[in-house]
Design an enzyme around this catalytic site. Structure first.
Site, PDB file in Angstrom:
ATOM      1  N   CYS A  29       0.885  -1.101   0.085  1.00 44.82           N
ATOM      2  CA  CYS A  29      -0.048   0.086  -0.099  1.00 44.82           C
ATOM      3  C   CYS A  29       0.792   1.247   0.003  1.00 44.82           C
ATOM      4  CB  CYS A  29      -1.099  -0.076   1.173  1.00 44.82           C
ATOM      5  SG  CYS A  29      -2.153   1.066   0.727  1.00 44.82           S
ATOM      6  N   ARG A  32     -14.650   3.522  12.627  1.00 45.02           N
ATOM      7  CA  ARG A  32     -14.004   4.712  13.072  1.00 45.02           C
ATOM      8  C   ARG A  32     -14.348   5.972  12.170  1.00 45.02           C
ATOM      9  NH1 ARG A  32      -8.500   4.353  10.535  1.00 45.02           N
ATOM     10  NH2 ARG A  32      -9.676   5.166   8.924  1.00 45.02           N
ATOM     11  N   GLU A  62      -3.206  -8.805   3.729  1.00 42.62           N
ATOM     12  CA  GLU A  62      -2.795  -9.239   5.298  1.00 42.62           C
ATOM     13  C   GLU A  62      -4.042  -8.895   6.101  1.00 42.62           C
ATOM     14  OE1 GLU A  62      -1.523  -6.552   3.825  1.00 42.62           O
ATOM     15  OE2 GLU A  62      -1.701  -4.913   5.240  1.00 42.62           O
ATOM     16  N   LYS A 122     -12.585   7.780  -1.597  1.00 47.90           N
ATOM     17  CA  LYS A 122     -11.656   6.269  -0.835  1.00 47.90           C
ATOM     18  C   LYS A 122     -11.914   4.971  -1.573  1.00 47.90           C
ATOM     19  CE  LYS A 122     -10.198   4.357   3.646  1.00 47.90           C
ATOM     20  NZ  LYS A 122     -10.508   4.416   4.952  1.00 47.90           N
ATOM     21  N   SER A 155      -7.779  -0.078   0.762  1.00 44.36           N
ATOM     22  CA  SER A 155      -8.263   1.001   1.798  1.00 44.36           C
ATOM     23  C   SER A 155      -7.486   1.958   1.524  1.00 44.36           C
ATOM     24  CB  SER A 155      -8.440   0.283   3.217  1.00 44.36           C
ATOM     25  OG  SER A 155      -8.763   1.303   4.094  1.00 44.36           O
ATOM     26  N   HIS A 187      -4.281  -4.731   0.598  1.00 43.67           N
ATOM     27  CA  HIS A 187      -4.024  -5.217   2.125  1.00 43.67           C
ATOM     28  C   HIS A 187      -4.535  -6.620   1.928  1.00 43.67           C
ATOM     29  CE1 HIS A 187      -2.547  -1.675   4.180  1.00 43.67           C
ATOM     30  NE2 HIS A 187      -3.351  -0.940   3.284  1.00 43.67           N
TER      31      HIS A 187
HETATM   32  C1  LIG Z   1      -2.540   3.841   2.147  1.00 41.56           C
HETATM   33  C2  LIG Z   1      -2.085   2.680   3.258  1.00 41.56           C
HETATM   34  O1  LIG Z   1      -0.982   2.403   3.215  1.00 41.56           O
HETATM   35  S1  LIG Z   1      -3.247   2.132   4.407  1.00 41.56           S
HETATM   36  C3  LIG Z   1      -2.672   1.725   5.637  1.00 41.56           C
HETATM   37  C4  LIG Z   1      -2.945   2.717   6.927  1.00 41.56           C
HETATM   38  N1  LIG Z   1      -3.917   2.029   7.619  1.00 41.56           N
HETATM   39  C5  LIG Z   1      -3.923   2.320   8.837  1.00 41.56           C
HETATM   40  O2  LIG Z   1      -3.266   2.866   9.455  1.00 41.56           O
HETATM   41  C6  LIG Z   1      -5.331   1.975   9.599  1.00 41.56           C
HETATM   42  C7  LIG Z   1      -5.399   1.966  10.894  1.00 41.56           C
HETATM   43  N2  LIG Z   1      -5.195   3.223  11.546  1.00 41.56           N
HETATM   44  C8  LIG Z   1      -6.043   4.183  11.976  1.00 41.56           C
HETATM   45  O3  LIG Z   1      -7.306   3.721  12.224  1.00 41.56           O
HETATM   46  C9  LIG Z   1      -5.627   5.410  12.532  1.00 41.56           C
HETATM   47  O4  LIG Z   1      -4.540   5.849  12.025  1.00 41.56           O
HETATM   48  C10 LIG Z   1      -5.455   5.625  14.051  1.00 41.56           C
HETATM   49  C11 LIG Z   1      -6.718   5.381  14.995  1.00 41.56           C
HETATM   50  C12 LIG Z   1      -4.555   4.437  14.538  1.00 41.56           C
HETATM   51  C13 LIG Z   1      -4.945   7.020  14.544  1.00 41.56           C
HETATM   52  O5  LIG Z   1      -5.442   7.974  13.696  1.00 41.56           O
HETATM   53  P1  LIG Z   1      -5.468   9.352  14.253  1.00 41.56           P
HETATM   54  O6  LIG Z   1      -5.363   9.727  15.731  1.00 41.56           O
HETATM   55  O7  LIG Z   1      -6.555  10.039  13.531  1.00 41.56           O
HETATM   56  O8  LIG Z   1      -4.060   9.766  13.546  1.00 41.56           O
HETATM   57  P2  LIG Z   1      -2.715  10.439  14.048  1.00 41.56           P
HETATM   58  O9  LIG Z   1      -2.466  11.898  14.150  1.00 41.56           O
HETATM   59  O10 LIG Z   1      -2.358   9.869  15.672  1.00 41.56           O
HETATM   60  O11 LIG Z   1      -1.692   9.651  13.011  1.00 41.56           O
HETATM   61  C14 LIG Z   1      -1.904   8.200  12.770  1.00 41.56           C
HETATM   62  C15 LIG Z   1      -0.481   7.700  12.457  1.00 41.56           C
HETATM   63  O12 LIG Z   1      -0.241   8.469  11.141  1.00 41.56           O
HETATM   64  C16 LIG Z   1       1.165   8.530  10.905  1.00 41.56           C
HETATM   65  N3  LIG Z   1       1.874  10.104  10.847  1.00 41.56           N
HETATM   66  C17 LIG Z   1       0.893  11.000  10.999  1.00 41.56           C
HETATM   67  N4  LIG Z   1       1.607  12.189  10.632  1.00 41.56           N
HETATM   68  C18 LIG Z   1       2.636  11.755  10.266  1.00 41.56           C
HETATM   69  C19 LIG Z   1       3.916  12.537   9.859  1.00 41.56           C
HETATM   70  N5  LIG Z   1       3.874  13.941   9.578  1.00 41.56           N
HETATM   71  N6  LIG Z   1       5.074  11.734   9.505  1.00 41.56           N
HETATM   72  C20 LIG Z   1       4.886  10.214   9.776  1.00 41.56           C
HETATM   73  N7  LIG Z   1       4.012   9.598  10.209  1.00 41.56           N
HETATM   74  C21 LIG Z   1       2.630  10.279  10.454  1.00 41.56           C
HETATM   75  C22 LIG Z   1       1.673   7.868  12.158  1.00 41.56           C
HETATM   76  O13 LIG Z   1       2.173   6.579  11.742  1.00 41.56           O
HETATM   77  C23 LIG Z   1       0.701   7.864  13.208  1.00 41.56           C
HETATM   78  O14 LIG Z   1       0.654   7.073  14.170  1.00 41.56           O
HETATM   79  P3  LIG Z   1       1.918   6.692  15.126  1.00 41.56           P
HETATM   80  O15 LIG Z   1       2.205   7.900  15.814  1.00 41.56           O
HETATM   81  O16 LIG Z   1       1.345   5.536  16.081  1.00 41.56           O
HETATM   82  O17 LIG Z   1       2.869   6.041  14.126  1.00 41.56           O
HETATM   83  N1  LIG Z   2      -6.369   2.532   5.434  1.00 40.72           N
HETATM   84  C1  LIG Z   2      -6.319   3.596   5.912  1.00 40.72           C
HETATM   85  C2  LIG Z   2      -6.395   4.770   4.788  1.00 40.72           C
HETATM   86  C3  LIG Z   2      -5.717   6.062   5.386  1.00 40.72           C
HETATM   87  O1  LIG Z   2      -4.224   6.148   4.876  1.00 40.72           O
HETATM   88  C4  LIG Z   2      -7.367   3.903   6.869  1.00 40.72           C
HETATM   89  O2  LIG Z   2      -8.411   3.954   6.631  1.00 40.72           O
HETATM   90  O3  LIG Z   2      -6.998   4.155   8.098  1.00 40.72           O
END
Ligand SMILES: CC(=O)SCCNC(=O)CCNC(=O)[C@H](O)C(C)(C)COP(=O)(O)OP(=O)(O)OC[C@H]1O[C@@H](n2cnc3c(N)ncnc32)[C@H](O)[C@@H]1OP(=O)(O)O
Ligand SMILES: N[C@@H](CCO)C(=O)O
Length: 305
Positions: free
Chosen positions: A142, A250, A238, A163, A193, A236
């Site tokens: 991803c 969420r 996995e 999305k 996603s 994804h």
């Molecule tokens: C496109 C893809 O690859 S999809 C894969 C990503 N999918 C997911 O992450 C799904 C699960 N994630 C979630 O549900 C949400 O991210 C949550 C609930 C864990 C947290 O969401 P929020 O509180 O709104 O966002 P938050 O500001 O804490 O940032 C989330 C993450 O984004 C990343 N992030 C945000 N801003 C930055 C930045 N400037 N630089 C690097 N990483 C960043 C970090 O990894 C951060 O989590 P971490 O501090 O634990 O590493």
């Molecule tokens: N898979 C992610 C998309 C955002 O990068 C999420 O829904 O949190």
């Protein structure tokens, strides 16, 4: 276990053309088997969930795999307990003196910002550069795939109007050609996603890359270099059965504009338990990668990478 037979047995040629894994006697008997070394660069905020998902798939193999876990030193994760990172994870400064048969770079929820604004971008570039000499095959997932294609090949990502969310049917571009898809059905399902995409036309401009699988709805799925040392996957596979549900719940609870994930809930009804359509393809994808792109190709002596 792979079959071990003499090099010149007539069956060897035939079976090799069918991609059946043969361990020739000179390899089988002159070398000890050693475990494969795989490095997981976990960029997800849900690190414990993600490492469990990936280990489940890597574990579906008779091959012995030793996994090291890495996170980025230039971004301190908020959502993973520090204790977990201290106990199980390392950072690049201790990893970089080693070599690996395989590496997985996960997704990350940073796709809506320019690559250069991601806090750990410079560190990730250093890791991706290092991987060229220190890792045999890298599987990017991803956002990890978008980052790898941008860093190694200058391929951009584009925002989507809505999305890409759900479980989509995919097909293999050249059936029987790519071992990554050996044993796959003509149509297989993968969860997506994401708010961004990579485009076919950008990949086709680059002679070093090939698209291996795609989806009419979800677009490019798998891209690889000619030797399978870099594999980029936009979905994804996995994900657990309820991962899309947790993202949907969420986003609904935060009143974000979000569609019901496609092909996921029976009758598109989010009150019903989701149906898993992607599990068998996910298991096959990871075991094929481990077997054909890592185990069969990596040098026995990793210092010869
Ligand atoms: C496109 C893809 O690859 S999809 C894969 C990503 N999918 C997911 O992450 C799904 C699960 N994630 C979630 O549900 C949400 O991210 C949550 C609930 C864990 C947290 O969401 P929020 O509180 O709104 O966002 P938050 O500001 O804490 O940032 C989330 C993450 O984004 C990343 N992030 C945000 N801003 C930055 C930045 N400037 N630089 C690097 N990483 C960043 C970090 O990894 C951060 O989590 P971490 O501090 O634990 O590493
Ligand atoms: N898979 C992610 C998309 C955002 O990068 C999420 O829904 O949190």
């Amino acid at each position: 276990m792979p079959i071990a037979i003499p090099n010149n047995l007539p069956a060897a040629n035939i079976l090799e053309n069918e991609n059946v894994f043969i361990m020739y006697e000179d390899r089988a008997y002159s070398q000890d088997i050693r475990p494969l070394k795989v490095l997981l660069l976990n960029l997800m905020p849900t690190k414990i969930v993600t490492e469990t998902q990936l280990l489940r798939l890597l574990g579906n193999s008779p091959l012995q795999v030793e996994v090291d876990f890495m996170y980025t030193a230039t971004h301190t994760p908020k959502h993973t307990p520090q204790e977990h990172l201290v106990k199980f994870y390392e950072t690049f400064d201790t990893i970089k003196s080693r070599n690996y048969d395989g590496m997985i770079i996960t997704g990350a929820p940073v796709e809506q910002m320019p690559f250069e604004q991601v806090a750990y971008w410079d560190e990730l570039c250093e890791i991706m550069e290092w991987s060229k000499k220190h890792v045999y095959s890298t599987l990017h997932i991803c956002w990890g795939a978008q980052a790898g294609l941008y860093y190694h090949y200058g391929i951009p990502k584009y925002s989507l109007p809505e999305k890409m969310f759900g479980v989509f049917p995919h097909n293999i571009i050249s059936p029987n050609q790519d071992k990554l898809f050996r044993g796959f059905d003509d149509i297989f399902y993968v969860p997506h996603s994401r708010h961004t995409e990579i485009r076919r036309e950008d990949i086709e401009k680059n002679a070093a890359l090939r698209i291996l699988s795609e989806s009419e709805a979800a677009g490019v799925h798998t891209v690889a270099d000619s030797h399978g040392r870099q594999i980029f996957i936009t979905g994804h596979s996995e994900y657990d059965p309820l991962t899309l549900k947790s993202e949907y719940d969420r986003d609904i609870s935060q009143k974000l504009p979000i569609n019901i994930p496609c092909n996921y809930y029976p009758g598109n009804d989010p009150s019903k338990p989701p149906v898993v359509l992607w599990r068998s393809a996910a298991n096959l994808l990871f075991s094929n990668w481990l077997n054909y792109y890592v185990y069969q190709e990596t040098p026995f002596d990793l210092s010869r990478l």
